[in-house]
Design an enzyme around this catalytic site. Structure first.
Site, PDB file in Angstrom:
ATOM      1  N   SER A   1       0.828  -1.203   0.000  1.00  0.00           N
ATOM      2  CA  SER A   1       0.000   0.000   0.000  1.00  0.00           C
ATOM      3  C   SER A   1       0.863   1.254   0.000  1.00  0.00           C
ATOM      4  CB  SER A   1      -0.956  -0.028   1.191  1.00  0.00           C
ATOM      5  OG  SER A   1      -1.856   1.046   1.156  1.00  0.00           O
TER       6      SER A   1
ATOM      7  N   ASP B   1      -1.196   1.398  -3.925  1.00  0.00           N
ATOM      8  CA  ASP B   1      -1.959   0.317  -4.563  1.00  0.00           C
ATOM      9  C   ASP B   1      -3.310   0.789  -5.073  1.00  0.00           C
ATOM     10  OD1 ASP B   1      -2.946   0.650  -1.961  1.00  0.00           O
ATOM     11  OD2 ASP B   1      -3.458  -1.465  -1.725  1.00  0.00           O
TER      12      ASP B   1
END
Length: 492
Positions: free
Chosen positions: A102, A252
């Site tokens: 992420s 992401d």
């Protein structure tokens, strides 16, 4: 054989570790085998993809090898965003994994896992069982399966783009200039596919790209739009280009932050309220009465107020995507939003997608003539602190000090949450104001007259106590913030 402790990288909702230290090709291969065994996926399809981090291709291949060795049939998705995985798991009704960390720095990587239908894998649904089985395989070796599965490739980007376009019609909006900061993350690939004309007809959008080059070393700035310093380039570009809106995605691309025409951040609570109104209206047009919308307890009070005014049913939950997703399914909610800019949609398999939220904001903006700064103000009538962290070793004692000021009757009986008390010893700004305390998630103190509230939540992994507060005017908010922080940090 491996001495790596998987407990260092397996978290409640995903896996995140430092490449070469707590996450390696060997740990990933063992996790792939355990994923198949724990979820009984032998003979079934398992989807495997990864983001643009340098280690993602190696890890995807290792996971596929481990999973195929235990009998799963692997579909390699190549480069994908996290919400592309959710789309693939939902549309193909298959389990899957995406390699990503992420918004974490470049030295990290990890895994987000989902069951068929994009049902999340978390500590409540098998994450720690997978961890323990993988740990055993690391120590004793992965046993051979009765059959070895196949490994093939497919691409889901065009299908993902087409599906999102089917959920929000942007073809009839007025022309908009949109600056998008992909932060060298996966939005550099998904934005041209969804909002551009890579696969689909062009929309009335002029996209000004910032940092679309996929580069998991993040040379431009960290791909974490939650931190204000990472929005500076986008804000400047919006002003420079005279843009209508700016969009910032994390690495992401499952989270999206919005910048208005003046370069000001639109709060995720305002985005939640705006999207909630649209999704409620769409559900009502389909004949649904009082559709549910989920929000966590530290979103603005404007969120439940907007939901109720639109004829929806507001459902308050704890912070954290596993709680949101669980309530989405239980309540058959049409939408859910968090203060952290995660947005969940029933029509997206109850999963979170930053791109779909961005499309709703673009549609709302483009369907009327006012600038975004005016449109967003309708959903942002209060003043908030954002999340403020204090490093405190004894978090319970710090909370008790605060409650001693704001609810002395409750401070004497900490377990008696939910009882009203008079803030007799508060500063003059609160004198005579009745308060209520609840402990759904941390400790929330709410003024009976609706003029303010604050929440104190302890971090489970760090010595932090997190404060979020909101009030009807800036002066009141400042007094509230300073008083609570002073008491929290008194013995820090």
């Amino acid at each position: 054989m491996s001495s790596i402790d998987l407990g260092l990288s397996f978290k409640a909702y995903d896996v995140r570790g430092i490449v070469g230290e707590t996450i390696t090709a060997a740990t990933v291969e063992a996790t792939g085998a355990a994923f198949v065994d724990v979820l009984s996926l032998a003979g079934q399809t398992v989807l495997v993809g990864g983001d643009m981090r340098p280690s993602s291709p190696e890890f995807a291949a290792a996971f596929a090898h481990g999973a195929a060795g235990r009998g799963a049939n692997i579909l390699m998705l190549g480069l994908i965003s996290t919400d592309e995985l959710y789309y693939a798991c939902g549309s193909l009704d298959a389990a899957g994994v995406v390699f990503t960390a992420s918004h974490n720095p470049a030295q990290y990587n990890g895994m987000k896992m989902a069951k068929p239908g994009a049902v999340p894998v978390s500590s409540d649904t098998g994450m720690f069982e997978i961890r323990d089985r993988a740990q055993k395989y690391l120590e004793t070796g992965i046993p051979d399966g009765t059959e070895t599965g196949t490994i093939a490739e497919t691409n889901v980007l065009s299908g993902y783009a087409g599906y999102l376009r089917s959920l929000v019609d942007l073809t009839g909006i007025r022309p908009l200039k949109v600056v998008v900061d992909a932060g060298n993350g996966m939005a550099g690939m998904t934005t041209p596919a969804v909002l551009g004309d890579s696969f689909l007809p062009a929309l009335p959008l002029e996209i000004v790209p910032l940092y679309f080059e996929l580069d998991g070393t993040f040379p431009s700035h960290p791909a974490n739009p939650l931190e204000p310093e990472n929005l500076v380039d986008l804000q400047a570009a919006v002003r420079e280009h005279g843009a209508d809106i700016g969009l910032a995605f994390d690495g992401d691309a499952d989270r999206c932050f919005v910048i208005d025409d003046t370069g000001t951040v639109v709060s995720p609570s305002a985005v939640t309220a705006l999207v909630a109104r649209r999704e409620i209206a769409r559900a009502q047009a389909a004949g649904e009465e009082h559709p549910a919308v989920i929000h966590n307890l530290i979103t603005s009070r404007a969120v439940p107020e907007t939901i109720s005014a639109a004829g929806g049913r507001a459902v308050r939950t704890r912070v954290g995507h596993s709680f949101i997703k669980a309530h989405m399914a239980e309540e058959k909610a049409v939408f859910g939003g968090e203060h952290s800019a995660h947005y969940y949609f029933r029509d997206f398999y109850n999963a979170d997608t930053g791109m779909l939220a961005a499309m709703h904001v673009l549609a709302a903006l483009g369907e009327q003539r006012a600038p975004l700064s005016e449109l967003a103000a309708e959903y942002d009538p209060y003043h908030a602190t954002g999340e403020l962290n204090s490093q405190v070793e004894d978090k319970a004692a710090a909370v008790a000090r605060v409650l001693a000021d704001f609810a002395p009757a409750l401070a004497a009986h900490p377990a008696a949450g939910g009882t009203a008390a008079t803030a007799a010893t508060c500063p003059t700004a609160y004198a005579g104001t009745g308060v209520n305390v609840d402990r759904l998630d941390g400790t929330t103190v709410i003024a009976d007259n609706g003029s303010w509230w604050f929440n104190l939540r302890p971090s489970n992994t760090e010595p932090f106590l997190r404060l979020n507060a909101e009030a009807t005017n800036p002066a009141l908010l400042n007094t509230l913030r300073e008083h609570v922080l002073a008491r929290v940090r008194e013995a820090a």
